[in-house]
Scaffold this motif. Sequence first.
Motif, PDB file in Angstrom:
ATOM      1  N   GLU A   1       0.851  -1.182   0.000  1.00 36.11           N
ATOM      2  CA  GLU A   1       0.000   0.000   0.000  1.00 36.11           C
ATOM      3  C   GLU A   1       0.886   1.231   0.000  1.00 36.11           C
ATOM      4  OE1 GLU A   1      -2.414  -0.531   3.502  1.00 36.11           O
ATOM      5  OE2 GLU A   1      -3.982  -1.524   2.335  1.00 36.11           O
ATOM      6  N   ILE A   2       0.400   2.305  -0.627  1.00 39.89           N
ATOM      7  CA  ILE A   2       1.194   3.525  -0.706  1.00 39.89           C
ATOM      8  C   ILE A   2       0.563   4.599   0.179  1.00 39.89           C
ATOM      9  CG2 ILE A   2       0.008   4.300  -2.820  1.00 39.89           C
ATOM     10  CD1 ILE A   2       2.798   5.428  -3.692  1.00 39.89           C
ATOM     11  N   PHE A   3       1.420   5.313   0.919  1.00 40.01           N
ATOM     12  CA  PHE A   3       0.985   6.334   1.865  1.00 40.01           C
ATOM     13  C   PHE A   3       1.741   7.622   1.598  1.00 40.01           C
ATOM     14  CE2 PHE A   3       0.380   2.258   3.914  1.00 40.01           C
ATOM     15  CZ  PHE A   3      -0.904   2.366   4.440  1.00 40.01           C
ATOM     16  N   VAL A   4       1.090   8.753   1.894  1.00 40.48           N
ATOM     17  CA  VAL A   4       1.755  10.048   1.800  1.00 40.48           C
ATOM     18  C   VAL A   4       2.036  10.533   3.222  1.00 40.48           C
ATOM     19  CG1 VAL A   4      -0.382  11.393   1.619  1.00 40.48           C
ATOM     20  CG2 VAL A   4       1.728  12.329   0.719  1.00 40.48           C
ATOM     21  N   ASN A   5       3.273  10.949   3.448  1.00 42.11           N
ATOM     22  CA  ASN A   5       3.734  11.417   4.759  1.00 42.11           C
ATOM     23  C   ASN A   5       4.083  12.904   4.654  1.00 42.11           C
ATOM     24  OD1 ASN A   5       4.088   8.664   6.062  1.00 42.11           O
ATOM     25  ND2 ASN A   5       5.349   8.478   4.240  1.00 42.11           N
ATOM     26  N   GLY A   6       3.837  13.646   5.719  1.00 39.37           N
ATOM     27  CA  GLY A   6       4.245  15.044   5.762  1.00 39.37           C
ATOM     28  C   GLY A   6       3.346  15.984   4.984  1.00 39.37           C
ATOM     29  N   LEU A   7       2.229  15.521   4.469  1.00 37.76           N
ATOM     30  CA  LEU A   7       1.271  16.380   3.766  1.00 37.76           C
ATOM     31  C   LEU A   7       0.484  17.148   4.820  1.00 37.76           C
ATOM     32  CD1 LEU A   7      -0.305  17.267   1.217  1.00 37.76           C
ATOM     33  CD2 LEU A   7      -1.730  15.265   1.526  1.00 37.76           C
ATOM     34  N   HIS A   8       0.614  18.468   4.823  1.00 37.05           N
ATOM     35  CA  HIS A   8      -0.017  19.284   5.859  1.00 37.05           C
ATOM     36  C   HIS A   8      -1.339  19.838   5.346  1.00 37.05           C
ATOM     37  CE1 HIS A   8      -0.832  22.716   8.489  1.00 37.05           C
ATOM     38  NE2 HIS A   8      -0.123  22.055   9.389  1.00 37.05           N
ATOM     39  N   ILE A   9      -2.436  19.373   5.951  1.00 36.90           N
ATOM     40  CA  ILE A   9      -3.762  19.917   5.673  1.00 36.90           C
ATOM     41  C   ILE A   9      -4.223  20.584   6.959  1.00 36.90           C
ATOM     42  CG2 ILE A   9      -6.147  19.408   5.034  1.00 36.90           C
ATOM     43  CD1 ILE A   9      -5.091  16.974   3.494  1.00 36.90           C
ATOM     44  N   SER A  10      -4.379  21.899   6.921  1.00 34.09           N
ATOM     45  CA  SER A  10      -4.731  22.655   8.121  1.00 34.09           C
ATOM     46  C   SER A  10      -6.070  22.214   8.690  1.00 34.09           C
ATOM     47  CB  SER A  10      -4.788  24.148   7.809  1.00 34.09           C
ATOM     48  OG  SER A  10      -3.514  24.597   7.413  1.00 34.09           O
ATOM     49  N   VAL A  11      -6.219  22.406   9.989  1.00 31.90           N
ATOM     50  CA  VAL A  11      -7.455  22.040  10.685  1.00 31.90           C
ATOM     51  C   VAL A  11      -8.564  22.985  10.233  1.00 31.90           C
ATOM     52  CG1 VAL A  11      -8.556  21.863  12.948  1.00 31.90           C
ATOM     53  CG2 VAL A  11      -6.185  21.155  12.650  1.00 31.90           C
ATOM     54  N   TYR A  12      -9.737  22.445   9.939  1.00 34.02           N
ATOM     55  CA  TYR A  12     -10.905  23.236   9.542  1.00 34.02           C
ATOM     56  C   TYR A  12     -11.548  23.807  10.800  1.00 34.02           C
ATOM     57  CZ  TYR A  12     -15.219  24.383   7.052  1.00 34.02           C
ATOM     58  OH  TYR A  12     -16.286  25.027   6.494  1.00 34.02           O
ATOM     59  N   GLU A  13     -11.622  25.153  10.892  1.00 35.32           N
ATOM     60  CA  GLU A  13     -12.063  25.807  12.128  1.00 35.32           C
ATOM     61  C   GLU A  13     -13.482  25.421  12.530  1.00 35.32           C
ATOM     62  OE1 GLU A  13     -10.825  27.783   9.561  1.00 35.32           O
ATOM     63  OE2 GLU A  13      -8.815  27.998  10.391  1.00 35.32           O
ATOM     64  N   GLN A  14     -14.413  25.371  11.571  1.00 40.20           N
ATOM     65  CA  GLN A  14     -15.801  25.079  11.902  1.00 40.20           C
ATOM     66  C   GLN A  14     -15.996  23.607  12.301  1.00 40.20           C
ATOM     67  OE1 GLN A  14     -14.943  26.950   9.216  1.00 40.20           O
ATOM     68  NE2 GLN A  14     -15.754  28.911   9.900  1.00 40.20           N
ATOM     69  N   GLY A  15     -15.061  22.756  11.968  1.00 42.07           N
ATOM     70  CA  GLY A  15     -15.162  21.345  12.325  1.00 42.07           C
ATOM     71  C   GLY A  15     -14.181  20.972  13.417  1.00 42.07           C
ATOM     72  N   ALA A  16     -13.956  21.881  14.357  1.00 38.70           N
ATOM     73  CA  ALA A  16     -12.929  21.691  15.384  1.00 38.70           C
ATOM     74  C   ALA A  16     -13.169  20.451  16.244  1.00 38.70           C
ATOM     75  CB  ALA A  16     -12.837  22.930  16.261  1.00 38.70           C
ATOM     76  N   MET A  17     -14.422  20.054  16.412  1.00 39.82           N
ATOM     77  CA  MET A  17     -14.719  18.910  17.263  1.00 39.82           C
ATOM     78  C   MET A  17     -14.174  17.608  16.658  1.00 39.82           C
ATOM     79  SD  MET A  17     -18.427  17.982  18.679  1.00 39.82           S
ATOM     80  CE  MET A  17     -18.899  16.303  18.875  1.00 39.82           C
ATOM     81  N   TRP A  18     -14.161  17.545  15.338  1.00 36.83           N
ATOM     82  CA  TRP A  18     -13.722  16.334  14.655  1.00 36.83           C
ATOM     83  C   TRP A  18     -12.363  16.519  13.989  1.00 36.83           C
ATOM     84  CZ3 TRP A  18     -18.761  18.218  14.112  1.00 36.83           C
ATOM     85  CH2 TRP A  18     -19.733  17.435  14.752  1.00 36.83           C
ATOM     86  N   CYS A  19     -11.603  17.507  14.432  1.00 32.05           N
ATOM     87  CA  CYS A  19     -10.346  17.817  13.745  1.00 32.05           C
ATOM     88  C   CYS A  19      -9.351  16.656  13.862  1.00 32.05           C
ATOM     89  CB  CYS A  19      -9.740  19.113  14.250  1.00 32.05           C
ATOM     90  SG  CYS A  19      -9.446  19.171  15.999  1.00 32.05           S
ATOM     91  N   LYS A  20      -8.642  16.453  12.793  1.00 31.21           N
ATOM     92  CA  LYS A  20      -7.638  15.397  12.716  1.00 31.21           C
ATOM     93  C   LYS A  20      -6.252  16.021  12.819  1.00 31.21           C
ATOM     94  CE  LYS A  20     -10.817  12.415  11.891  1.00 31.21           C
ATOM     95  NZ  LYS A  20     -11.289  11.675  12.996  1.00 31.21           N
ATOM     96  N   ASP A  21      -5.265  15.199  13.011  1.00 26.84           N
ATOM     97  CA  ASP A  21      -3.882  15.645  13.031  1.00 26.84           C
ATOM     98  C   ASP A  21      -3.532  16.172  11.635  1.00 26.84           C
ATOM     99  OD1 ASP A  21      -1.198  16.024  13.526  1.00 26.84           O
ATOM    100  OD2 ASP A  21      -0.690  13.910  13.230  1.00 26.84           O
ATOM    101  N   PRO A  22      -3.057  17.422  11.517  1.00 25.84           N
ATOM    102  CA  PRO A  22      -2.782  17.993  10.190  1.00 25.84           C
ATOM    103  C   PRO A  22      -1.694  17.242   9.413  1.00 25.84           C
ATOM    104  CG  PRO A  22      -2.544  19.659  11.904  1.00 25.84           C
ATOM    105  CD  PRO A  22      -2.835  18.375  12.585  1.00 25.84           C
ATOM    106  N   LEU A  23      -0.801  16.547  10.098  1.00 24.76           N
ATOM    107  CA  LEU A  23       0.297  15.849   9.428  1.00 24.76           C
ATOM    108  C   LEU A  23       0.131  14.331   9.437  1.00 24.76           C
ATOM    109  CD1 LEU A  23       3.331  17.927  10.717  1.00 24.76           C
ATOM    110  CD2 LEU A  23       2.444  17.851   8.394  1.00 24.76           C
ATOM    111  N   ARG A  24      -1.083  13.852   9.645  1.00 28.03           N
ATOM    112  CA  ARG A  24      -1.269  12.402   9.726  1.00 28.03           C
ATOM    113  C   ARG A  24      -0.926  11.720   8.398  1.00 28.03           C
ATOM    114  NH1 ARG A  24      -5.892   9.843   7.834  1.00 28.03           N
ATOM    115  NH2 ARG A  24      -7.383  11.241   6.852  1.00 28.03           N
ATOM    116  N   VAL A  25      -0.569  10.456   8.473  1.00 29.39           N
ATOM    117  CA  VAL A  25      -0.237   9.666   7.283  1.00 29.39           C
ATOM    118  C   VAL A  25      -1.545   9.311   6.595  1.00 29.39           C
ATOM    119  CG1 VAL A  25       0.814   7.544   6.457  1.00 29.39           C
ATOM    120  CG2 VAL A  25       1.836   8.758   8.380  1.00 29.39           C
TER     121      VAL A  25
END
Length: 154
Positions: free
Chosen positions: A57-81
């Motif tokens: 399986e292929i994964f992308v590492n270090g891709l930074h997706i900023s946290v969505y402010e209106q969805g703060a309750m379900w926010c994920k780690d911005p640098l997750r694999v």
Amino acid sequence: MSNDSIKTVAKNKKAYHDYFIIESYEAGIELKGSEVKSIRAGRVNLKDSWCSIVKGEIFVNGLHISVYEQGAMWCKDPLRVRKLLMHKKEIMKLFGQEQQQGYSIIPLSLYFKGSNIKLQIGLCKGKKLYDKREDMARKSAKRDIERALKNRQY
């Protein structure tokens, strides 16, 4: 709107500076809802990201997706694999080529293709310092020529 309309969200300019792009592939990307909204807002950075192949399986590492402010309750780690979606045959071909010395798999751009988010990845070979200098000199010369032609009086 046609299904083939492409809207680029982010480009990895550093990849074009640091690597020779040997081949490029298109991959889907597995995302959560709030990440899609952040990408639509253009809050993504590909600068220091890379891809790895683990157990077929292929994964992308270090891709930074900023946290969505209106969805703060379900926010994920911005640098997750994040898992990339490609055919097994393409992944195995990339894995074989990546094993050669000096080759890497680097994300080049992130874009919308219709309503789907796609990641363009490239099989890359690292540039040496003298290659980077040569590219900069070539671009500078081209810019000077275009500037001279533009300012030329008839």
